[in-house]
Design a protein around this motif. Structure first.
Motif, PDB file in Angstrom:
ATOM      1  N   ASP A 117       0.823  -1.213   0.000  1.00 40.06           N
ATOM      2  CA  ASP A 117       0.000   0.000   0.000  1.00 40.06           C
ATOM      3  C   ASP A 117       0.857   1.264   0.000  1.00 40.06           C
ATOM      4  N   ARG A 151      -6.305   1.023   7.315  1.00 39.56           N
ATOM      5  CA  ARG A 151      -6.310  -0.122   6.396  1.00 39.56           C
ATOM      6  C   ARG A 151      -4.950  -0.397   5.743  1.00 39.56           C
ATOM      7  N   THR A 152      -3.866   0.038   6.394  1.00 38.63           N
ATOM      8  CA  THR A 152      -2.523  -0.284   5.902  1.00 38.63           C
ATOM      9  C   THR A 152      -1.691  -0.806   7.068  1.00 38.63           C
ATOM     10  N   LEU A 153      -0.479  -1.230   6.772  1.00 38.56           N
ATOM     11  CA  LEU A 153       0.445  -1.707   7.800  1.00 38.56           C
ATOM     12  C   LEU A 153       1.510  -0.669   8.139  1.00 38.56           C
ATOM     13  N   ARG A 200       3.504 -11.799  10.925  1.00 38.30           N
ATOM     14  CA  ARG A 200       2.248 -11.669  10.181  1.00 38.30           C
ATOM     15  C   ARG A 200       2.022 -12.897   9.296  1.00 38.30           C
ATOM     16  N   GLY A 211      -2.351  -3.746  11.388  1.00 39.36           N
ATOM     17  CA  GLY A 211      -2.696  -2.428  10.866  1.00 39.36           C
ATOM     18  C   GLY A 211      -3.526  -1.590  11.817  1.00 39.36           C
ATOM     19  N   HIS A 266      -5.763  -6.188   8.649  1.00 42.65           N
ATOM     20  CA  HIS A 266      -5.186  -6.307   7.311  1.00 42.65           C
ATOM     21  C   HIS A 266      -5.253  -7.760   6.837  1.00 42.65           C
ATOM     22  N   SER A 267      -5.445  -7.948   5.549  1.00 45.85           N
ATOM     23  CA  SER A 267      -5.558  -9.300   4.982  1.00 45.85           C
ATOM     24  C   SER A 267      -4.275 -10.109   5.141  1.00 45.85           C
TER      25      SER A 267
END
Length: 201
Positions: free
Chosen positions: A9, A86-88, A144, A169, A175-176
């Motif tokens: 991202d 929505r990011t790491l 992760r 995140g 986060h996926s």
């Protein structure tokens, strides 16, 4: 095994940086290897890579430049860390004696799938694993990926106690990169032990 697949991202981080820094980083030949961006008041913005660092501009950071970024990111916790929804990516701040933020460290968070082939056998044997390394070497990325493998491929129930939201995140939606693992956020660092007890009960 998954082949190496990177999800970082990067554009979402760039969008939060001062415009003159964005323009330089978008064209930078080493942007894939970027670990951190340092934005300190009165100093030139700096990019840090695994093999050294470099200044990004002759222009020094002003209060307005810092404010541009601060208005776009989430609030800082009591441990002086924030994230981008929505990011790491993780952002930490330094403050002056009046508690005003005068510097930012923007660390690029990456979900790299397929990185744990070397320790997968330990996971299958249910062995304990200790991960050590210098900052920026991928420890969080490995954790992760371990969570993802355990939950998605080995069908284990995985709960992550995410002290500063760096594993899943800075969002209520994990986060996926952690797969089907669940995540417990820690509201204050001193409450971490209570959250860990909650996770195992």
């Amino acid at each position: 095994y998954h082949s190496m697949n990177k999800n970082d991202d990067f554009e979402k981080l760039l969008d939060n940086l001062p415009l003159f820094v964005q323009q330089i980083l978008k064209k930078h030949s080493q942007k894939e290897k970027l670990l951190e961006v340092i934005l300190d008041l009165g100093r030139r913005p700096e990019a840090r890579f695994a093999k050294g660092s470099e200044y990004l501009s002759r222009k020094v950071m002003s209060w307005q430049d810092l404010d541009f970024t601060l208005k776009r990111i989430g609030k800082f916790d009591n441990d002086n860390r924030a994230g981008i929804e929505r990011t790491l990516h993780r952002i930490s701040c330094i403050r002056n004696r009046q508690s005003m933020i005068n510097g930012l460290t923007c660390r690029i968070g990456r979900a790299v799938f397929g990185t744990i082939c070397i320790i997968r056998d330990l996971l299958e044997l249910n062995q304990s694993v200790l991960i050590l390394g210098q900052p920026g070497r991928g420890k969080t990325t490995i954790i992760r990926e371990i969570a993802r493998i355990l939950s998605d491929e080995m069908h284990k129930r995985v709960i992550i106690v995410d002290t500063s939201n760096e594993i899943a995140g800075n969002s209520d939606i994990p986060h996926s990169g952690i797969g089907r693992s669940r995540r417990l956020q820690v509201p204050k660092t001193e409450l971490q032990y209570q959250i860990m007890l909650e996770a195992v009960e």
